[in-house]
Design a protein around this motif. Structure first.
Motif, short mmCIF file in Angstrom:
data_model
loop_
_atom_site.label_atom_id
_atom_site.label_comp_id
_atom_site.label_asym_id
_atom_site.label_seq_id
_atom_site.Cartn_x
_atom_site.Cartn_y
_atom_site.Cartn_z
N ALA A 195 8.64 10.17 -6.63
CA ALA A 195 7.73 10.23 -5.49
C ALA A 195 8.31 9.32 -4.40
O ALA A 195 7.83 8.20 -4.20
CB ALA A 195 6.33 9.80 -5.89
N PRO A 196 9.36 9.79 -3.72
CA PRO A 196 10.06 8.92 -2.76
C PRO A 196 9.17 8.33 -1.68
O PRO A 196 9.34 7.17 -1.31
CB PRO A 196 11.13 9.83 -2.16
N LEU A 197 8.22 9.12 -1.17
CA LEU A 197 7.35 8.57 -0.13
C LEU A 197 6.47 7.45 -0.67
O LEU A 197 6.23 6.46 0.02
CB LEU A 197 6.49 9.68 0.49
N ALA A 198 5.99 7.58 -1.90
CA ALA A 198 5.20 6.50 -2.50
C ALA A 198 6.06 5.24 -2.66
O ALA A 198 5.59 4.12 -2.42
CB ALA A 198 4.64 6.93 -3.84
N ASP A 199 7.32 5.41 -3.06
CA ASP A 199 8.23 4.27 -3.18
C ASP A 199 8.43 3.59 -1.83
O ASP A 199 8.38 2.36 -1.72
CB ASP A 199 9.58 4.72 -3.74
N ILE A 200 8.67 4.39 -0.81
CA ILE A 200 8.89 3.84 0.54
C ILE A 200 7.64 3.11 1.02
O ILE A 200 7.72 1.98 1.52
CB ILE A 200 9.30 4.96 1.51
N HIS A 201 6.48 3.74 0.85
CA HIS A 201 5.24 3.10 1.30
C HIS A 201 4.94 1.82 0.52
O HIS A 201 4.42 0.86 1.09
CB HIS A 201 4.07 4.09 1.21
N ALA A 202 5.27 1.79 -0.75
CA ALA A 202 5.05 0.57 -1.54
C ALA A 202 5.90 -0.57 -1.01
O ALA A 202 5.42 -1.71 -0.91
CB ALA A 202 5.37 0.83 -3.02
N ALA A 222 4.41 -3.98 0.86
CA ALA A 222 4.72 -5.33 0.35
C ALA A 222 5.08 -6.30 1.48
O ALA A 222 5.00 -7.52 1.29
CB ALA A 222 5.86 -5.26 -0.67
N THR A 223 5.45 -5.79 2.65
CA THR A 223 5.81 -6.66 3.77
C THR A 223 4.62 -7.03 4.64
O THR A 223 4.73 -7.90 5.50
CB THR A 223 6.87 -6.00 4.67
N TRP A 224 3.47 -6.39 4.41
CA TRP A 224 2.30 -6.66 5.24
C TRP A 224 1.78 -8.06 4.96
O TRP A 224 1.75 -8.51 3.80
CB TRP A 224 1.20 -5.66 4.96
N GLU A 225 1.31 -8.71 6.00
CA GLU A 225 0.71 -10.04 5.83
C GLU A 225 -0.59 -9.95 5.04
O GLU A 225 -0.88 -10.77 4.17
CB GLU A 225 0.46 -10.68 7.21
N VAL A 226 -1.40 -8.94 5.36
CA VAL A 226 -2.64 -8.69 4.63
C VAL A 226 -2.47 -7.38 3.90
O VAL A 226 -2.20 -6.34 4.51
CB VAL A 226 -3.85 -8.61 5.59
N ARG A 227 -2.58 -7.41 2.57
CA ARG A 227 -2.36 -6.23 1.77
C ARG A 227 -3.69 -5.62 1.33
O ARG A 227 -4.70 -6.31 1.21
CB ARG A 227 -1.53 -6.57 0.53
#
Length: 167
Positions: free
Chosen positions: A147-154, A158-163
């Motif tokens: 699921a490449p898009l799920a991998d990319i979105h994950a 992970a870089t967001w300040e608020v997750r």
């Protein structure tokens, strides 16, 4: 679900260290590998409290802990569940987790989401049956859906300040 369910079911009988390596290979996103291990540690903590005599010492001693599918497989075995039951738990867990997130994060109507889950019952049962059959295969032959898009979105998440989620 098509990748994790067989591993959960196979965790009842295969070499857990080899399954751990195979799960790493099948989880392209480093963030998702970390999340799987974090969820495995949390589930293991609960499992040890409920089934203190289960063979949790058989889990591989890997940095970050064992992957969640391995821990779930051992817990299901400790609970006396069959391979098919274990794969069913895994398949339904995959879809109900996403459904719960949709209700909480997107404000979806919980009754409509439950109706959607009912509509997925046959697909979940089919995935579970396939997973239970695949559990007899050598670990390196377990299914590997991508699921490449799920991998990319994950990785982006992970870089967001608020997750959105802690795991």
């Amino acid at each position: 679900g098509r990748s994790d369910a067989p591993a959960r079911s196979a965790a009842r009988s295969s070499t857990l260290a080899q399954l751990d390596v195979e799960l790493d290979a099948r989880t392209a996103a480093p963030t998702l590998r970390t999340v799987s291990r974090r969820q495995g540690r949390a589930l293991l903590r609960a499992g040890r409290a409920i089934w203190p005599d289960a063979p949790f010492g058989d889990l591989p001693a890997t940095p970050g802990g064992a992957h969640q599918p391995l821990v779930l497989g051992l817990l299901c075995a400790a609970a006396g569940l069959s391979r098919l039951d274990t794969a069913t738990v895994a398949a339904y867990g995959t879809v109900t987790g996403a459904a719960s997130a949709g209700v909480r994060l997107l404000g979806l109507d919980p009754y409509q989401v439950q109706a959607l889950l009912v509509g997925l019952a046959d697909a979940c049962d089919g995935t579970a049956a396939d997973a239970a059959r695949a559990a007899d295969d050598p670990p390196e032959r377990l299914p590997s859906a991508a699921a490449p898009l799920a991998d990319i979105h994950a990785e982006i998440h992970a870089t967001w300040e608020v997750r959105l989620f802690a795991s």
